[in-house]
Design a protein around this motif. Structure first.
Motif, PDB file in Angstrom:
ATOM      1  N   GLY A  93       0.796  -1.226   0.000  1.00 24.51           N
ATOM      2  CA  GLY A  93       0.000   0.000   0.000  1.00 24.51           C
ATOM      3  C   GLY A  93       0.821   1.264   0.000  1.00 24.51           C
ATOM      4  N   GLN A  94       2.157   1.128   0.200  1.00 30.54           N
ATOM      5  CA  GLN A  94       3.059   2.283   0.249  1.00 30.54           C
ATOM      6  C   GLN A  94       2.589   3.307   1.285  1.00 30.54           C
ATOM      7  N   ILE A  95       2.322   2.828   2.486  1.00 28.56           N
ATOM      8  CA  ILE A  95       1.778   3.685   3.542  1.00 28.56           C
ATOM      9  C   ILE A  95       2.689   3.663   4.766  1.00 28.56           C
ATOM     10  N   PHE A  96       3.995   3.624   4.543  1.00 29.43           N
ATOM     11  CA  PHE A  96       4.919   3.551   5.671  1.00 29.43           C
ATOM     12  C   PHE A  96       4.791   4.769   6.580  1.00 29.43           C
ATOM     13  N   ILE A  97       4.635   5.951   6.002  1.00 34.03           N
ATOM     14  CA  ILE A  97       4.518   7.168   6.814  1.00 34.03           C
ATOM     15  C   ILE A  97       3.312   7.062   7.739  1.00 34.03           C
TER      16      ILE A  97
ATOM     17  N   TRP B  54      17.046  -6.416   2.313  1.00 34.18           N
ATOM     18  CA  TRP B  54      17.220  -7.467   1.305  1.00 34.18           C
ATOM     19  C   TRP B  54      17.260  -6.877  -0.105  1.00 34.18           C
ATOM     20  N   LEU B  55      16.431  -5.870  -0.373  1.00 34.78           N
ATOM     21  CA  LEU B  55      16.340  -5.295  -1.723  1.00 34.78           C
ATOM     22  C   LEU B  55      17.067  -3.954  -1.837  1.00 34.78           C
ATOM     23  N   TRP B  56      17.941  -3.661  -0.904  1.00 34.53           N
ATOM     24  CA  TRP B  56      18.589  -2.352  -0.846  1.00 34.53           C
ATOM     25  C   TRP B  56      19.374  -2.039  -2.119  1.00 34.53           C
TER      26      TRP B  56
ATOM     27  N   GLY C  86      12.634   7.947  -3.839  1.00 35.10           N
ATOM     28  CA  GLY C  86      12.568   8.865  -2.710  1.00 35.10           C
ATOM     29  C   GLY C  86      13.460   8.461  -1.553  1.00 35.10           C
ATOM     30  N   VAL C  87      13.420   9.268  -0.505  1.00 37.94           N
ATOM     31  CA  VAL C  87      14.200   8.998   0.693  1.00 37.94           C
ATOM     32  C   VAL C  87      13.745   7.695   1.345  1.00 37.94           C
ATOM     33  N   ILE C  88      12.440   7.470   1.352  1.00 40.03           N
ATOM     34  CA  ILE C  88      11.897   6.238   1.927  1.00 40.03           C
ATOM     35  C   ILE C  88      11.778   5.198   0.815  1.00 40.03           C
ATOM     36  N   TYR C  89      12.637   4.209   0.869  1.00 33.38           N
ATOM     37  CA  TYR C  89      12.696   3.166  -0.167  1.00 33.38           C
ATOM     38  C   TYR C  89      12.072   1.883   0.375  1.00 33.38           C
ATOM     39  N   ILE C  90      10.833   1.631  -0.032  1.00 34.66           N
ATOM     40  CA  ILE C  90      10.133   0.422   0.388  1.00 34.66           C
ATOM     41  C   ILE C  90       9.432  -0.161  -0.839  1.00 34.66           C
ATOM     42  N   PRO C  91      10.045  -1.125  -1.520  1.00 40.56           N
ATOM     43  CA  PRO C  91       9.449  -1.687  -2.741  1.00 40.56           C
ATOM     44  C   PRO C  91       8.150  -2.436  -2.446  1.00 40.56           C
ATOM     45  N   GLU C  92       7.264  -2.456  -3.428  1.00 39.73           N
ATOM     46  CA  GLU C  92       6.020  -3.200  -3.317  1.00 39.73           C
ATOM     47  C   GLU C  92       6.277  -4.681  -3.631  1.00 39.73           C
ATOM     48  N   PRO C  93       5.678  -5.600  -2.895  1.00 43.81           N
ATOM     49  CA  PRO C  93       5.846  -7.027  -3.198  1.00 43.81           C
ATOM     50  C   PRO C  93       5.444  -7.390  -4.620  1.00 43.81           C
TER      51      PRO C  93
END
Length: 290
Positions: free
Chosen positions: A201-205, A252-254, A265-272
């Motif tokens: 969902g790309q909702i880390f914030i 793992w995906l860095w 962006g600064v926040i790097y969180i790939p979608e599954p």
């Protein structure tokens, strides 16, 4: 009673809601995580591309069952919670999830035509050659409704309701601040689902602010001599494990250069699902065999 918090509510206790948390976990895994999987594995001739897929029906069921479970969870709170805010949040939740249903349905069906989630809309081979080019704007609008507006109207009320419920999960009795074995068993699947929710969902914030608010509330209530009950502990520990899972996923995906390009962006969180279409996608072979 709406919006009021009675003094005696603070000292009421609530047993662990095994039935509700189990139903939450089950329907989240089946109806939310399982809907794109059902769309992929079921024969395409059963659900033609111009008709709703099996995943869409899963999504419809999710849109009905989840608000009901949230309302039942609020009803079981030992504290009187602001009902008006709950009702408005539920309405927004249903609207956002319904918007997402439409956008997500089309986007997932595009996979069968070669759409790649690890690429942006304009970089996708099946999109960038569309004529007239204004059609690309329409697909970007669809993506906006799916990934931004739909997600915001869906997840913000969802986490708000969980936090509002969390505010009532405190007790002055230290012996009640422990979880039963059933809660420990459910914590793993629940945390793993929240990981999927936050990353896909790309909702880390939104997630991290909710988690920080929970931490601040725990410390504030601790100064009053109050501790979390079993339901509060279940939520709080699930969020902690979720954070650890997200950290492991990012680590793992860095060094994945392709995913880095899509998430600059600064926040790097790939979608599954972006990871799936990039590294594990066998859909083309499956389509050719149909």
């Amino acid at each position: 009673r709406h919006g009021a918090v009675k003094g005696e509510d603070t000292f009421k206790t609530s047993p662990f809601h095994l039935d509700l948390w189990f139903y939450f976990t089950l329907q989240n895994w089946v109806l939310d995580f399982g809907r794109p999987i059902a769309m992929i594995i079921l024969p395409l001739e059963w659900f033609p591309l111009n008709k709703p897929s099996a995943g869409d029906y899963f999504h419809m069921a999710y849109n009905v069952i989840t608000p009901f479970l949230l309302l039942k969870l609020i009803e079981r709170s030992p504290k009187t919670l602001p009902r008006s805010m709950i009702y408005v949040s539920i309405i927004m939740f249903v609207m956002g999830a319904s918007i997402h249903l439409v956008g997500d349905s089309v986007n997932h069906r595009l996979i069968f035509s070669g759409y790649q989630h690890h690429l942006s809309v304009r970089e996708n081979p099946i999109i960038k050659n569309l004529k007239p080019e204004t059609l690309i704007d329409s697909f970007e609008l669809l993506y906006y409704y799916d990934e931004y507006l739909g997600h915001s109207m869906w997840y913000i009320p969802f986490f708000l309701i969980l936090f509002i419920y969390f505010t009532g999960c405190f007790t002055p009795v230290a012996e009640e601040s422990r979880m039963p074995v059933a809660a420990l068993l459910l914590m793993g699947p629940s945390s793993l689902y929240y990981w999927y929710l936050v990353t896909e969902g790309q909702i880390f914030i939104l997630y991290i602010f909710t988690f920080f608010a929970m931490m601040a509330l725990v410390m504030h209530q601790k100064r009053k001599g109050l501790v979390l009950d079993s339901n509060g502990l279940f939520l709080f520990y699930s969020f902690i494990i979720t954070l650890l899972l997200i950290a492991g996923w990012v680590a793992w995906l860095w060094n994945d250069k392709i995913l880095r390009k899509k998430y600059p962006g600064v926040i790097y969180i790939p979608e599954p699902w972006a990871f799936y279409t990039l590294h594990m996608n066998n859909l083309h072979a499956a389509k050719e065999s149909l």
